[in-house]
Motif scaffolding. Sequence first.
Motif, mmCIF file in Angstrom:
data_model
loop_
_atom_site.group_PDB
_atom_site.id
_atom_site.type_symbol
_atom_site.label_atom_id
_atom_site.label_comp_id
_atom_site.label_asym_id
_atom_site.label_seq_id
_atom_site.Cartn_x
_atom_site.Cartn_y
_atom_site.Cartn_z
ATOM 1 N N PHE A 474 0.543 -0.865 0.476
ATOM 2 C CA PHE A 474 -0.058 0.043 -0.307
ATOM 3 C C PHE A 474 1.635 1.252 -0.021
ATOM 4 O O PHE A 474 0.231 1.953 -1.012
ATOM 5 C CB PHE A 474 -1.245 0.257 1.090
ATOM 6 N N TRP A 479 -1.506 4.839 -1.017
ATOM 7 C CA TRP A 479 -2.518 4.077 -0.848
ATOM 8 C C TRP A 479 -2.239 4.550 1.367
ATOM 9 O O TRP A 479 -3.278 4.756 2.272
ATOM 10 C CB TRP A 479 -3.333 3.075 -0.207
ATOM 11 N N PRO A 515 -8.166 -1.888 0.756
ATOM 12 C CA PRO A 515 -8.058 -0.604 -0.136
ATOM 13 C C PRO A 515 -9.433 -0.606 -0.817
ATOM 14 O O PRO A 515 -10.579 -0.927 -1.507
ATOM 15 C CB PRO A 515 -6.967 -1.346 -1.512
ATOM 16 N N THR A 517 -9.709 2.714 -2.879
ATOM 17 C CA THR A 517 -9.190 3.854 -3.171
ATOM 18 C C THR A 517 -9.956 4.911 -4.058
ATOM 19 O O THR A 517 -10.132 6.253 -3.572
ATOM 20 C CB THR A 517 -8.277 3.396 -4.248
#
Length: 556
Positions: A474, A479, A515, A517
Amino acid sequence: MKTDISIAQETKLKPIVEIAAKLGLTEDDLELYGKHKAKISFDKIQSLEDNPLGKLILVTAINPTPAGEGKSTVTIGLADALNHQGHQAIIALREPSLGPVMGVKGGAAGGGYAQVLPMEDINLHFTGDMHAITTANNALAALIDNHLQQGNELGLDPRRIIWKRVLDLNDRALRQITIGLGGPVNGLPREDGFDITVASEIMAILCLASDLTDLKARLGKIVLGYNWQQEPVYVSDLQVEGALALLLKDALKPNLVQTIYGTPALVHGGPFANIAHGCNSVIATKTALHLADYTVTEAGFGADLGAEKFLDIKVPNLPKSPDAIVVVATLRALKMHGGVNKDNLAQENLPAIKAGFANLKRHVKNMIAYGIPVVVALNRFVSDTPAELALLETLCNELELPVALTEVWEQGALGGKVLAEQVLATMAEKSSHYRRLYQDQDSLQEKAEKIVKSIYGGKSLQLSAKAKKQLETFAKHGWDKLPICMAKTQYSFSDNPALLGAPNDFEVTIREFVPKTGAGFVVALTGDVLTMPGLPKAPAALNMDVTADGQAKGLF
């Protein structure tokens, strides 16, 4: 004693255009869904941008118990009471999910004489928002599998596709499945699974998007999975964000309904707080702030989940932070947190209340740490004794904490009079100086550790081997600067649902990161939290029915 549904069905609803008029809205500003439901048009929402912002009141609670806390009921009753006293107030609530409606928890339209109406519609199909989110989510799943079937130009690794299908029901049999069986014409065989719709990233995106342009951009940022080189593949790579936004264009518009008292309510979006961020949509809350002097909203489950996520994830997407926070508690729930069995809650037990008060105290301390004034709402039950009520007032007074007895379930707007007055007085006496718990530049591990230690009261955070490896991945993709969304049991400050009260010296283990995102956060899965719940042995659906003339029965 009348049931929630009988009270709702006995109420004569006003035409929704009359409710809209209280906010200065005309019929031309609405898209009508029958006589009593409407969506507010994008043109009207955009025209409100220059309107001044009203006060924002966030309602949260102690850790929920089977005894019930009534957070949505208090939210509705507080707004009703403000309107009853001559103030202009509006409610911003989440939409119920059919999973808990048909399962064990029931709906999310309030209770007694503090309900949003039409209760049956809101708890069932409403304006179709949940179905639109389900369809968009599953359309993306179908497009992914079609891409694999048609040559897989993006080089997606079928073993590393993280996008799941969804269904807005509790169905444990669908948690892990195998798809594509039956030969080459029926798709590539691979492992898959279903989440409940309210856990979908598309639900989170709908609730955090500011407009259609932002919605489309967020959809394009969704991670589908990884290619053979273990690099992320996004929806924008598949070039289908426009199609998904098209399916969601009406669902993005806030839904306008009314309370029993006639207070306007925007009921929109419904992410679960134990597996998502648990808040009403940004677009609905912003619209409410521009339409009324006071917006009363709520965050799911206890303050350790919903309120923390409201303050750390949602507020950065809002034009302002809350001016006050109401923490809802009941003596019954405090007794459970103090060690009393559910079957003995009707008996007076002062030592148990004193012990269980530690749970309320920690939640209040956490909210004050955000720099926002706090009021405790004691949601009264018939079994509460004068001695128990006096004890709680004494415990709150020792902390110089304002507390208001609330009886909105039984008395509606009148039962929220004391709470409304206390909230107004608190906002007049104390200013809000919002401070976020963590900063974007903190690593994901640092953010999680701050939540575990500062909010939960734990001593340490542990990461599984998989989670540690994910942090490296990540960080490589950037992220790690996103907010963190803790997926944790709602029943305890810890990741152990049996650990009630205000435990200390416990560890919280993150088993996996996911995630999100497009939504703009990373989910941390702890304990045995499931993104597709199962039904109980005796689901609420067993008590549901419909009469020959179409009247619903058994909803609550």
